[in-house]
Enzyme design. Structure first.
Site, PDB file in Angstrom:
ATOM      1  N   GLY A 153       0.840  -1.190   0.000  1.00  0.00           N
ATOM      2  CA  GLY A 153       0.000   0.000   0.000  1.00  0.00           C
ATOM      3  C   GLY A 153       0.871   1.234   0.000  1.00  0.00           C
ATOM      4  O   GLY A 153       2.035   1.186   0.412  1.00  0.00           O
ATOM      5  N   GLN A 181       2.872   9.909   1.551  1.00  0.00           N
ATOM      6  CA  GLN A 181       4.148   9.192   1.611  1.00  0.00           C
ATOM      7  C   GLN A 181       5.058   9.522   0.433  1.00  0.00           C
ATOM      8  O   GLN A 181       6.234   9.166   0.441  1.00  0.00           O
ATOM      9  CB  GLN A 181       3.919   7.685   1.656  1.00  0.00           C
ATOM     10  CG  GLN A 181       3.324   7.213   2.970  1.00  0.00           C
ATOM     11  CD  GLN A 181       3.183   5.714   2.969  1.00  0.00           C
ATOM     12  OE1 GLN A 181       2.227   5.164   2.441  1.00  0.00           O
ATOM     13  NE2 GLN A 181       4.155   5.049   3.564  1.00  0.00           N
ATOM     14  N   CYS A 224       5.738  -0.146   7.653  1.00  0.00           N
ATOM     15  CA  CYS A 224       5.368   1.020   6.846  1.00  0.00           C
ATOM     16  C   CYS A 224       6.573   1.469   6.038  1.00  0.00           C
ATOM     17  O   CYS A 224       7.688   1.533   6.577  1.00  0.00           O
ATOM     18  CB  CYS A 224       4.888   2.136   7.778  1.00  0.00           C
ATOM     19  SG  CYS A 224       4.416   3.651   6.932  1.00  0.00           S
ATOM     20  N   LEU A 225       6.341   1.786   4.774  1.00  0.00           N
ATOM     21  CA  LEU A 225       7.435   2.221   3.905  1.00  0.00           C
ATOM     22  C   LEU A 225       8.105   3.504   4.408  1.00  0.00           C
ATOM     23  O   LEU A 225       9.262   3.754   4.094  1.00  0.00           O
ATOM     24  CB  LEU A 225       6.931   2.411   2.471  1.00  0.00           C
ATOM     25  CG  LEU A 225       6.457   1.138   1.758  1.00  0.00           C
ATOM     26  CD1 LEU A 225       5.837   1.484   0.408  1.00  0.00           C
ATOM     27  CD2 LEU A 225       7.586   0.139   1.593  1.00  0.00           C
ATOM     28  N   HIS A 269      -4.712   0.932   7.183  1.00  0.00           N
ATOM     29  CA  HIS A 269      -3.395   1.548   7.362  1.00  0.00           C
ATOM     30  C   HIS A 269      -3.246   2.740   6.409  1.00  0.00           C
ATOM     31  O   HIS A 269      -2.816   3.823   6.821  1.00  0.00           O
ATOM     32  CB  HIS A 269      -2.309   0.485   7.107  1.00  0.00           C
ATOM     33  CG  HIS A 269      -0.910   0.984   7.240  1.00  0.00           C
ATOM     34  ND1 HIS A 269      -0.091   0.637   8.289  1.00  0.00           N
ATOM     35  CD2 HIS A 269      -0.172   1.796   6.449  1.00  0.00           C
ATOM     36  CE1 HIS A 269       1.095   1.227   8.130  1.00  0.00           C
ATOM     37  NE2 HIS A 269       1.065   1.931   7.016  1.00  0.00           N
ATOM     38  N   GLU A 270      -3.627   2.544   5.146  1.00  0.00           N
ATOM     39  CA  GLU A 270      -3.482   3.626   4.154  1.00  0.00           C
ATOM     40  C   GLU A 270      -4.473   4.760   4.413  1.00  0.00           C
ATOM     41  O   GLU A 270      -4.118   5.936   4.285  1.00  0.00           O
ATOM     42  CB  GLU A 270      -3.632   3.084   2.726  1.00  0.00           C
ATOM     43  CG  GLU A 270      -2.585   2.072   2.324  1.00  0.00           C
ATOM     44  CD  GLU A 270      -1.150   2.460   2.654  1.00  0.00           C
ATOM     45  OE1 GLU A 270      -0.792   3.653   2.559  1.00  0.00           O
ATOM     46  OE2 GLU A 270      -0.366   1.564   3.016  1.00  0.00           O
ATOM     47  N   HIS A 317      -3.163   7.046   6.969  1.00  0.00           N
ATOM     48  CA  HIS A 317      -2.165   7.978   6.425  1.00  0.00           C
ATOM     49  C   HIS A 317      -2.818   9.258   5.903  1.00  0.00           C
ATOM     50  O   HIS A 317      -2.258  10.345   6.032  1.00  0.00           O
ATOM     51  CB  HIS A 317      -1.394   7.343   5.261  1.00  0.00           C
ATOM     52  CG  HIS A 317      -0.158   6.625   5.659  1.00  0.00           C
ATOM     53  ND1 HIS A 317       0.895   7.229   6.311  1.00  0.00           N
ATOM     54  CD2 HIS A 317       0.214   5.329   5.488  1.00  0.00           C
ATOM     55  CE1 HIS A 317       1.854   6.348   6.515  1.00  0.00           C
ATOM     56  NE2 HIS A 317       1.459   5.176   6.035  1.00  0.00           N
TER      57      HIS A 317
END
Length: 161
Positions: free
Chosen positions: A46, A51, A90-91, A132-133, A136
């Site tokens: 994702g 991000q 998480c990225l 999760h996304e 963000h």
């Protein structure tokens, strides 16, 4: 297509409420395509617009199953059910992992890239990735929800107890 640099914590855009998308145009389509390429290149499931430094409520999720790529534009969770605790990363936080409890089943209302309102159900890992996304897009980081941190060494034989 372009691979974009991923914004790392503590960049302030990661903790900001993002703006709603108002124009469903070529720029949005290009953003979604570039986000997909960036997510795949980063080996993620994702990616949210903040991000990559973009202040818009846009995210994509692809957990590598038959569902394929889900594009989320101004998404809202309208129903949720059950809870499930599992591992997340998480990225924007490379090497950081932890146990997070989320709804195990959700119903999402979102726009697609053409501006059409769609609703769908998601369960399990897909529901987790979508939540999760969506977090963000509202400046909520998974680190605020971690109940137990897991080291990279502990990942190998990891199972939620």
């Amino acid at each position: 297509m372009a691979i974009l640099p991923i914004v790392m914590h503590p960049d302030p855009i990661l903790e900001k409420e993002c703006e709603k998308v108002t124009e469903f145009d070529k720029k949005l389509k290009k953003l979604l395509n570039n986000m997909y390429d960036t997510m795949i290149e980063a080996d993620g499931v994702g990616l949210a617009a903040p991000q990559i430094g973009v202040d818009l409520q846009v995210a994509i999720v692809d957990i590598g199953d038959e569902t394929g790529t889900i594009e989320l534009i101004n998404p809202v969770i309208i129903e949720n059910d059950g809870t499930d605790t599992d591992l997340e990363g998480c990225l924007s936080f490379p090497g950081l992992y932890g146990e997070v409890t989320r709804s195990s089943s959700i119903k999402v209302r979102t726009f697609n890239r053409k501006g059409k309102l769609v609703e769908f159900q998601a369960k399990g890992f897909l529901a987790r990735a979508i939540q999760h996304e969506i977090d963000h897009l509202h400046g909520v980081l998974f680190t605020t929800k971690i109940e137990k941190y897991i080291t990279e060494e502990d990942l190998e034989g990891y199972e939620v107890k």
